[in-house]
Design an enzyme around this catalytic site. Structure first.
Site, PDB file in Angstrom:
ATOM      1  N   HIS C 124      32.747  79.053  -6.554  1.00 31.89           N
ATOM      2  CA  HIS C 124      32.732  80.121  -7.431  1.00 31.89           C
ATOM      3  C   HIS C 124      31.579  81.085  -7.289  1.00 31.89           C
ATOM      4  O   HIS C 124      30.434  80.564  -7.290  1.00 31.89           O
ATOM      5  CB  HIS C 124      33.076  79.765  -8.926  1.00 31.89           C
ATOM      6  CG  HIS C 124      33.421  80.965  -9.804  1.00 31.89           C
ATOM      7  ND1 HIS C 124      32.554  81.987 -10.222  1.00 31.89           N
ATOM      8  CD2 HIS C 124      34.740  81.234 -10.496  1.00 31.89           C
ATOM      9  CE1 HIS C 124      33.124  82.944 -11.150  1.00 31.89           C
ATOM     10  NE2 HIS C 124      34.551  82.581 -11.181  1.00 31.89           N
ATOM     11  N   ASP C 201      28.920  72.107 -11.687  1.00 35.51           N
ATOM     12  CA  ASP C 201      29.594  73.359 -12.429  1.00 35.51           C
ATOM     13  C   ASP C 201      31.023  72.539 -12.848  1.00 35.51           C
ATOM     14  O   ASP C 201      32.024  72.395 -12.323  1.00 35.51           O
ATOM     15  CB  ASP C 201      29.929  74.134 -11.368  1.00 35.51           C
ATOM     16  CG  ASP C 201      30.831  75.216 -11.770  1.00 35.51           C
ATOM     17  OD1 ASP C 201      31.268  75.333 -13.101  1.00 35.51           O
ATOM     18  OD2 ASP C 201      31.001  76.364 -11.195  1.00 35.51           O
ATOM     19  N   GLN C 204      35.707  73.912 -14.512  1.00 37.47           N
ATOM     20  CA  GLN C 204      37.132  73.732 -14.570  1.00 37.47           C
ATOM     21  C   GLN C 204      37.465  72.418 -14.832  1.00 37.47           C
ATOM     22  O   GLN C 204      38.553  71.604 -14.292  1.00 37.47           O
ATOM     23  CB  GLN C 204      37.728  74.099 -12.945  1.00 37.47           C
ATOM     24  CG  GLN C 204      37.826  75.530 -12.811  1.00 37.47           C
ATOM     25  CD  GLN C 204      38.613  76.400 -13.520  1.00 37.47           C
ATOM     26  OE1 GLN C 204      39.445  76.061 -14.088  1.00 37.47           O
ATOM     27  NE2 GLN C 204      38.433  77.755 -13.506  1.00 37.47           N
ATOM     28  N   LYS C 227      36.817  78.648 -21.538  1.00 35.62           N
ATOM     29  CA  LYS C 227      37.888  77.701 -20.585  1.00 35.62           C
ATOM     30  C   LYS C 227      38.374  76.587 -21.333  1.00 35.62           C
ATOM     31  O   LYS C 227      38.914  75.772 -20.560  1.00 35.62           O
ATOM     32  CB  LYS C 227      37.360  77.734 -19.195  1.00 35.62           C
ATOM     33  CG  LYS C 227      36.976  78.861 -18.223  1.00 35.62           C
ATOM     34  CD  LYS C 227      36.687  78.684 -17.080  1.00 35.62           C
ATOM     35  CE  LYS C 227      35.953  79.820 -16.223  1.00 35.62           C
ATOM     36  NZ  LYS C 227      37.122  80.721 -15.828  1.00 35.62           N
ATOM     37  N   CYS C 365      37.184  84.877  -7.256  1.00 35.70           N
ATOM     38  CA  CYS C 365      35.999  84.729  -7.024  1.00 35.70           C
ATOM     39  C   CYS C 365      35.521  83.673  -6.183  1.00 35.70           C
ATOM     40  O   CYS C 365      34.477  82.964  -6.625  1.00 35.70           O
ATOM     41  CB  CYS C 365      35.165  84.686  -8.657  1.00 35.70           C
ATOM     42  SG  CYS C 365      35.568  85.867  -9.882  1.00 35.70           S
TER      43      CYS C 365
HETATM   44  C1  PLP Z   1      34.235  76.639 -11.148  1.00 35.18           C
HETATM   45  C2  PLP Z   1      33.817  77.883 -11.811  1.00 35.18           C
HETATM   46  N1  PLP Z   1      32.488  78.109 -12.196  1.00 35.18           N
HETATM   47  C3  PLP Z   1      31.956  79.018 -12.905  1.00 35.18           C
HETATM   48  C4  PLP Z   1      32.855  79.900 -13.617  1.00 35.18           C
HETATM   49  C5  PLP Z   1      32.202  80.967 -14.421  1.00 35.18           C
HETATM   50  O1  PLP Z   1      32.664  81.086 -15.659  1.00 35.18           O
HETATM   51  P1  PLP Z   1      32.109  81.919 -16.576  1.00 35.18           P
HETATM   52  O2  PLP Z   1      32.879  83.195 -15.968  1.00 35.18           O
HETATM   53  O3  PLP Z   1      33.007  81.787 -17.785  1.00 35.18           O
HETATM   54  O4  PLP Z   1      30.718  82.243 -16.780  1.00 35.18           O
HETATM   55  C6  PLP Z   1      34.244  79.759 -13.327  1.00 35.18           C
HETATM   56  C7  PLP Z   1      35.004  80.882 -14.063  1.00 35.18           C
HETATM   57  O5  PLP Z   1      36.056  81.507 -13.501  1.00 35.18           O
HETATM   58  C8  PLP Z   1      34.734  78.594 -12.487  1.00 35.18           C
HETATM   59  O6  PLP Z   1      36.090  78.645 -12.331  1.00 35.18           O
END
Ligand code: PLP
Ligand code: PLP
Lengths: 407, 141, 407, 141
Positions: C124, C201, C204, C227, C365
């Site tokens: 991401h 990370d 998800q 999330k 993203c």
């Molecule tokens: C794999 C992953 N990492 C990081 C993020 C970033 O999360 P946040 O936008 O809540 O900071 C997301 C959210 O879309 C994600 O799917």
């Protein structure tokens, strides 16, 4: 007192109607955090129950609606502080987050070894440490505006702090300890005459008086949602457009980019460039509700009522001979920092808490200011527009009980 | 007297007291009557950092028995320190480390010693135990 | 399907019982943000109405109680991910905030010109841009783990990316686009065999399967509150104690300091060193309620049910011949990224939205991953434990309508 | 035909359509029938950035009249582009800049053109106006 609808207003804040230790709550810790009006509570509740969805990047009905509410919240903040464009309003995690953003981005793009940043002795740690960290990274240094015995900025000394290495002035609009309302327009004028930009820390100001960033002509203005009757985890950074355009981004992540490849990333336009990741969009919408609530009452009316409260409290507190007040500027908010002679602030706080009077004691995240006055802490009673003269009386009675107990 | 008996004694004393004002009054008296800490120990080295009140603490081992002394700039804090010293002083490191401090709850001081209270009291209690640990280790060498 | 109490669970999420465009809402955008259980909604409501006060630094009754709830929330998170100590749980503004914290602090303390960071093609943007920014500041560079046609990490290539300049591996636990559940334990093992630390990370992952950071042996683990059925504006960073102790602080401000003078500032102990300013304490407590809710159902049960949903959806979606799926790993979450042949994802999203099916379209993203597959975006349907097989059917029906319309 | 009349025409066409499916169908047809943009303009220079669908736009001034051409990889977006072109093409820069686009609301496309929608449609509309401004400035020199 004036025709301020205090009874009605107190009903708008459910928490105020509360008994602690068998006594009605007198919440005089508004400098730390403020209570929430029904309108904001219900807005958040409704989002959680009916409206929540991801903003900006999904195509569905809920998402569309949430995005509109979020961008309307930005416009509400824009109007509340008189900013020219909504894209100059950046949602952050709080005043601390906003200052860290500016200190980092300014540090990376403008600071060189030998450069100087001007702060004041009365700054909150949140407006000291980020600059210290930037200075440390870049070999720059801090210059400090001294504070007078009355708790005012020494404006003459301020004028003399400028050099051709001065890159930034960052000072608080209202002191969280002394209540002093600083002459920020003058501060900005002087800095600009030296070609230096100014950040104003509005964390203790924007909830107490009408603020217009164009009139102040400041380059950056920051504040926290939770101190202006809004949710926690949300804050605001306003900046002049050409400065925000020039500053490099702070955090990286989703939404703040235009294109990402592993070789090169280009950034999104304002305000998104500075809003990395999923923002606290629910918090932003809640904040807008709080601001709309304040506007429906009128910041000018709020200011007038709080000034009356301040004058009443000043009178009553000065009638306690053992009480030493810190911050005696004529131009101050309804914030009272004091020490009862021979009584540690912590003892005072503990005892009056049992009488239902909620204050804060300690250094109030302003250690340099404590050092300036040669003390280790104060008791701080901070009032706002839902407080009453009756609560002033209860504070004074409680302080007299402390004096009896410790006598 | 064993630690548990001292605790019982304190619980009984507090049981005879009325609501918070009498309790605080009692703590204030205890604080006032706590023997002064040796000036040599009222410095940063012996300071226990807490946001609200400053607490200085020292401990000495004499004949296998720990002796604590303490001071604070806040009188209620000092009163609580006096109670803790009364419970711990005169016991062996092993006894101190084995003690469960149920009296804190029983006399309504729990809030002062909650780990989230930034008043240094929890740090003081921890520091008292660290001294006991250190002296115990010393005895075993 | 199994004996999962789906009817009851759906009642716990008030938003699900909703009509959009005259159709019942099928919310299949859980990868973007999740809906909120009553338990968390009511906890936040109660704080706003009865409990709110500043944490850590005030002496009053409300403040004491709020602080206890906040620190209990930390303990809840600690237990939820199996962290050894609660002081290893740092509350941030979100997964993006957590990664920026680590990338900055690692960057400042460990990165030198010529050093290397390993990421993967499926990251991401929030796990790319912060590292790019750190690398740019320090003259370091990124090494990228390739992704196979099935959407899995090429583990052999991964092993070959290490050099004596490798300083960090940062990869996602579960792909937000492909659904792939990466072999993170193996990834950590290999990195550690090279003496390199790993950030996972979990944005998800942590809502879909039981996660134990000690078992994974990762050095850092991050996720977002919104999330995992929690509030917006709150996130978590877990780190190994000795690493967190060593890392320099990220943001400066209140609460993260021990002593402040203008000459020198010393920092507070863990976790406070990394929590500058007033944190989103209400958000943290809300998050803990969501976690408690999940635990009361059981993450293992949730995982099993979601696997059944995944298998059902895989079957049904693969029966649509014009549908090309991206991410076909055997080990994947109930996340489906696809394109209908000759239909732009955006058109698909617009049309099925009108049928009450909420998905997301676009690059999610993850532009480098899009480039890897030579596409500009996908439709993504992301399921969770409150979704049903009926909603899978509705998605498939809606897709067939799209094909009819566009045919 | 003046811009306002074209808008009236479009509103009438849409009024005869049923619910969303017929409207989308109509937009899809419009999209399919939009004359291809000259391949020379289907590149990054003419691309309007939006998160969701790519839109390419060009405008030419001939005899004081603006002629727009556009393309998009998403067909509904392309249909909307076709509508916008129908409204604007064949008018002077001044007419284009003076037009109020009330038809967008009236035919239920407002959501597609909300400033918060990251689909590039708003950017397309803005870009159409920028072209008109540029040509107006050119005429005045
Ligand atoms: C794999 C992953 N990492 C990081 C993020 C970033 O999360 P946040 O936008 O809540 O900071 C997301 C959210 O879309 C994600 O799917
Ligand atoms: C003057 C001032 N600046 C900054 C801050 C920091 O605000 P926050 O903790 O909400 O980020 C405060 C809050 O105490 C403050 O009083």
């Amino acid at each position: 007192m004036s025709d301020f609808p205090i009874e009605q207003i107190r009903k708008d804040f459910p928490i105020l109607d509360q008994i602690v230790y068998g006594k009605p709550l007198a919440y005089l810790d508004n400098g730390a955090t403020t209570q929430k009006p029904l309108r904001m509570i219900e807005a958040i509740n409704k989002i959680h129950r009916e409206q929540n969805a991801s903003i900006h990047r999904s195509v569905n009905f809920l998402s569309e609606n949430m995005t509109t509410l979020y961008e309307e919240a930005r416009t509400t903040v824009q109007k509340f502080i008189g900013a020219p464009k909504s894209s100059q309003i950046i949602f952050t995690s709080g005043a601390t987050g906003s200052i860290n953003l500016v200190a980092f981005s300014v540090g990376e793009s403008m600071l060189k070894a030998g450069d100087e940043i001007i702060l004041s002795t009365m700054e909150h740690h949140s407006n000291i440490v980020p600059w210290q960290m930037a200075c440390e990274r870049k070999g720059a240094s801090l210059k400090i505006i001294p504070v007078t015995d009355e708790g005012e900025l020494d404006m003459e000394a301020y004028g003399n702090l400028f050099s051709d290495r001065t890159r930034m002035v960052s000072v608080t609009h209202v002191s969280n300890v002394l209540g002093t309302i600083n002459p920020v327009k003058e501060i900005v004028r002087i800095a600009h005459s030296h070609g230096v930009q100014v950040l104003l820390d509005g964390a203790q100001a924007v909830q107490h008086e009408p603020v217009n960033v164009v009139d102040l002509d400041c380059d950056f203005y920051v504040f926290s949602g939770h101190k202006i009757y809004g949710p926690t985890g949300i804050g605001v950074l306003y900046g002049k457009e050409e400065l925000l355009e020039k500053l490099p981004p702070y955090q990286g992540g989703g939404d703040m980019i235009d294109q990402v490849t592993f070789e090169k990333t280009t950034y999104n336009q304002l305000p998104f460039k500075f809003e990395a990741g999923t923002t606290n969009f629910i918090g932003a919408i809640g904040l807008a509700e709080s601001l709309n609530y304040l506007s429906s009452i009128g910041l000018d009316k709020i200011q007038r009522y709080e000034q009356e409260l301040r004058d009443y409290a000043t009178l009553k507190l000065s009638a306690i001979p053992q009480l030493k007040m810190y911050g005696t500027s004529a131009d101050k908010a309804a914030v009272f920092s004091f020490i009862l002679s021979n009584v540690h602030p912590y003892d005072t706080g503990l005892i009056i808490d049992k009488m239902g009077v909620a204050v804060r004691t300690g250094t109030h995240c302003a250690m340099p200011l404590m050092q300036r006055f040669g003390i280790h802490g104060t008791v701080r009673a901070s009032f706002c527009f839902y407080n009453t003269t009756d609560e002033v009386d209860r504070l004074c009675d409680a302080l007299n009980t402390v004096l009896d107990l410790m006598g | 007297m064993p630690i548990s008996d001292i605790q019982k004694e304190i619980i009984e004393e507090f049981a005879s007291l009325g609501e918070w004002m009498e309790r605080y009054n009692y703590l204030i008296d205890l604080g006032k009557n706590l023997p002064m800490i040796d000036q040599a120990y009222r410095n940063d080295e012996y300071l226990i950092r807490g946001c609200q009140s400053r607490v200085w603490l020292n401990a000495e081992l004499r004949d296998g028995i720990v002796h604590y002394t303490a001071d604070s700039d806040a009188i209620i804090t000092k009163g609580i320190a006096a109670l803790m010293i009364r419970v711990f002083t005169g016991h062996t490191p092993a006894e101190i480390l084995a003690a469960d401090l149920s009296f804190i709850d029983a006399i309504g001081l729990k809030e002062h010693l909650s780990p989230t209270r930034s008043n240094g009291m929890v740090s003081m209690l921890n520091q008292m135990r660290y001294y006991a640990m250190a002296y115990q280790a010393k005895q075993q060498n």
